[in-house]
Design a protein around this motif. Structure first.
Motif, mmCIF file in Angstrom:
data_model
loop_
_atom_site.group_PDB
_atom_site.id
_atom_site.type_symbol
_atom_site.label_atom_id
_atom_site.label_comp_id
_atom_site.label_asym_id
_atom_site.label_seq_id
_atom_site.Cartn_x
_atom_site.Cartn_y
_atom_site.Cartn_z
ATOM 1 N N ARG A 4 -0.265 30.436 -6.216
ATOM 2 C CA ARG A 4 -1.586 31.054 -6.776
ATOM 3 C C ARG A 4 -2.603 31.629 -5.575
ATOM 4 O O ARG A 4 -2.924 30.772 -4.786
ATOM 5 N N ILE A 5 -2.694 33.056 -5.713
ATOM 6 C CA ILE A 5 -3.453 33.651 -4.490
ATOM 7 C C ILE A 5 -5.027 33.847 -5.169
ATOM 8 O O ILE A 5 -4.893 34.570 -6.237
ATOM 9 N N GLN A 6 -5.729 33.692 -4.621
ATOM 10 C CA GLN A 6 -7.165 33.944 -5.180
ATOM 11 C C GLN A 6 -7.484 35.432 -4.833
ATOM 12 O O GLN A 6 -7.435 35.606 -3.575
ATOM 13 N N LEU A 7 -7.414 36.333 -5.573
ATOM 14 C CA LEU A 7 -8.177 37.656 -5.595
ATOM 15 C C LEU A 7 -9.233 37.949 -6.389
ATOM 16 O O LEU A 7 -9.607 37.517 -7.265
ATOM 17 N N ASN A 8 -10.044 38.894 -5.730
ATOM 18 C CA ASN A 8 -11.355 39.315 -6.383
ATOM 19 C C ASN A 8 -11.059 40.340 -7.132
ATOM 20 O O ASN A 8 -9.816 40.914 -7.019
ATOM 21 N N ASP A 9 -11.803 40.902 -7.999
ATOM 22 C CA ASP A 9 -11.430 42.114 -8.928
ATOM 23 C C ASP A 9 -11.166 43.358 -8.069
ATOM 24 O O ASP A 9 -10.059 44.275 -8.510
ATOM 25 N N ASP A 10 -11.718 43.731 -6.931
ATOM 26 C CA ASP A 10 -11.205 45.040 -6.165
ATOM 27 C C ASP A 10 -9.981 44.873 -5.768
ATOM 28 O O ASP A 10 -9.261 45.871 -5.480
ATOM 29 N N GLU A 11 -9.731 43.576 -5.324
ATOM 30 C CA GLU A 11 -8.094 43.144 -4.719
ATOM 31 C C GLU A 11 -7.109 43.464 -5.868
ATOM 32 O O GLU A 11 -6.234 44.132 -5.693
ATOM 33 N N VAL A 12 -7.760 43.076 -7.195
ATOM 34 C CA VAL A 12 -6.731 42.890 -8.082
ATOM 35 C C VAL A 12 -6.302 44.500 -8.348
ATOM 36 O O VAL A 12 -5.200 44.881 -8.603
ATOM 37 N N SER A 13 -7.536 45.233 -8.382
ATOM 38 C CA SER A 13 -7.394 46.835 -9.047
ATOM 39 C C SER A 13 -6.526 47.373 -7.884
ATOM 40 O O SER A 13 -5.770 48.448 -8.282
ATOM 41 N N ARG A 14 -6.617 46.996 -6.672
ATOM 42 C CA ARG A 14 -5.991 48.000 -5.566
ATOM 43 C C ARG A 14 -4.432 47.439 -5.537
ATOM 44 O O ARG A 14 -3.458 48.310 -5.546
ATOM 45 N N LEU A 15 -4.133 45.968 -5.871
ATOM 46 C CA LEU A 15 -2.909 45.627 -5.739
ATOM 47 C C LEU A 15 -1.942 46.115 -6.903
ATOM 48 O O LEU A 15 -0.867 46.315 -6.800
ATOM 49 N N THR A 16 -2.732 46.377 -8.030
ATOM 50 C CA THR A 16 -2.191 46.745 -9.162
ATOM 51 C C THR A 16 -1.549 48.026 -9.116
ATOM 52 O O THR A 16 -0.411 48.331 -9.591
ATOM 53 N N GLY A 17 -2.324 48.972 -8.549
ATOM 54 C CA GLY A 17 -1.825 50.443 -8.323
ATOM 55 C C GLY A 17 -0.887 50.392 -7.406
ATOM 56 O O GLY A 17 0.260 50.933 -7.519
ATOM 57 N N GLN A 18 -0.575 49.495 -6.202
ATOM 58 C CA GLN A 18 0.435 49.617 -5.479
ATOM 59 C C GLN A 18 1.556 49.092 -6.041
ATOM 60 O O GLN A 18 2.666 49.269 -5.931
ATOM 61 N N LEU A 19 1.524 47.930 -6.848
ATOM 62 C CA LEU A 19 2.440 47.405 -7.648
ATOM 63 C C LEU A 19 3.314 48.334 -8.626
ATOM 64 O O LEU A 19 4.415 48.547 -8.531
ATOM 65 N N ASP A 20 2.296 49.305 -9.371
ATOM 66 C CA ASP A 20 2.702 50.465 -10.227
ATOM 67 C C ASP A 20 3.651 51.403 -9.299
ATOM 68 O O ASP A 20 4.591 51.648 -9.809
ATOM 69 N N ALA A 21 3.108 51.481 -8.098
ATOM 70 C CA ALA A 21 3.977 52.685 -7.266
ATOM 71 C C ALA A 21 5.190 52.068 -7.002
ATOM 72 O O ALA A 21 6.428 52.839 -7.029
ATOM 73 N N ILE A 22 5.286 50.760 -6.600
ATOM 74 C CA ILE A 22 6.633 50.001 -6.161
ATOM 75 C C ILE A 22 7.665 49.922 -7.488
ATOM 76 O O ILE A 22 8.710 50.495 -7.440
ATOM 77 N N VAL A 23 7.313 49.710 -8.620
ATOM 78 C CA VAL A 23 7.770 49.552 -9.977
ATOM 79 C C VAL A 23 8.484 51.123 -9.977
ATOM 80 O O VAL A 23 9.670 51.187 -10.657
#
Length: 86
Positions: A4-23
């Motif tokens: 479990r990694i503690q992420l703030n809302d900005d990090e979650v938004s940025r990483l969500t976009g990157q994960l979408d690109a990977i998928v």
């Protein structure tokens, strides 16, 4: 708990976009890679080049030890490096 990694809302938004690109990229590869396409870990076929294993001339035990600065019981004798004799 370690995963479990503690992420703030900005990090979650940025990483969500990157994960979408990977998928999306994985999906594109899956479309092209059919059963007729062989799986590979490297784009260029690799092979090891070995020479034939041929037994050659070897030194005798006496020849090996003849120039040793110190020897005992048919072995090289060296200074102990751990501070104690073994």
């Amino acid at each position: 708990m370690l995963a479990r990694i503690q992420l703030n809302d900005d990090e979650v938004s940025r990483l969500t976009g990157q994960l979408d690109a990977i998928v999306d990229n994985i999906a594109k590869v899956s479309e092209v890679a059919g059963p007729e396409v062989a799986a590979t870990s490297h784009p260029i076929p690799l092979s090891n080049v070995y020479r034939p294993d041929v037994v050659g001339e070897t030194l005798t035990h006496e020849q090996v030890l003849q120039n040793a600065p110190d020897q005992a019981d048919g072995r090289f004798r060296v200074t102990a490096i751990l501070g104690e004799e073994q």
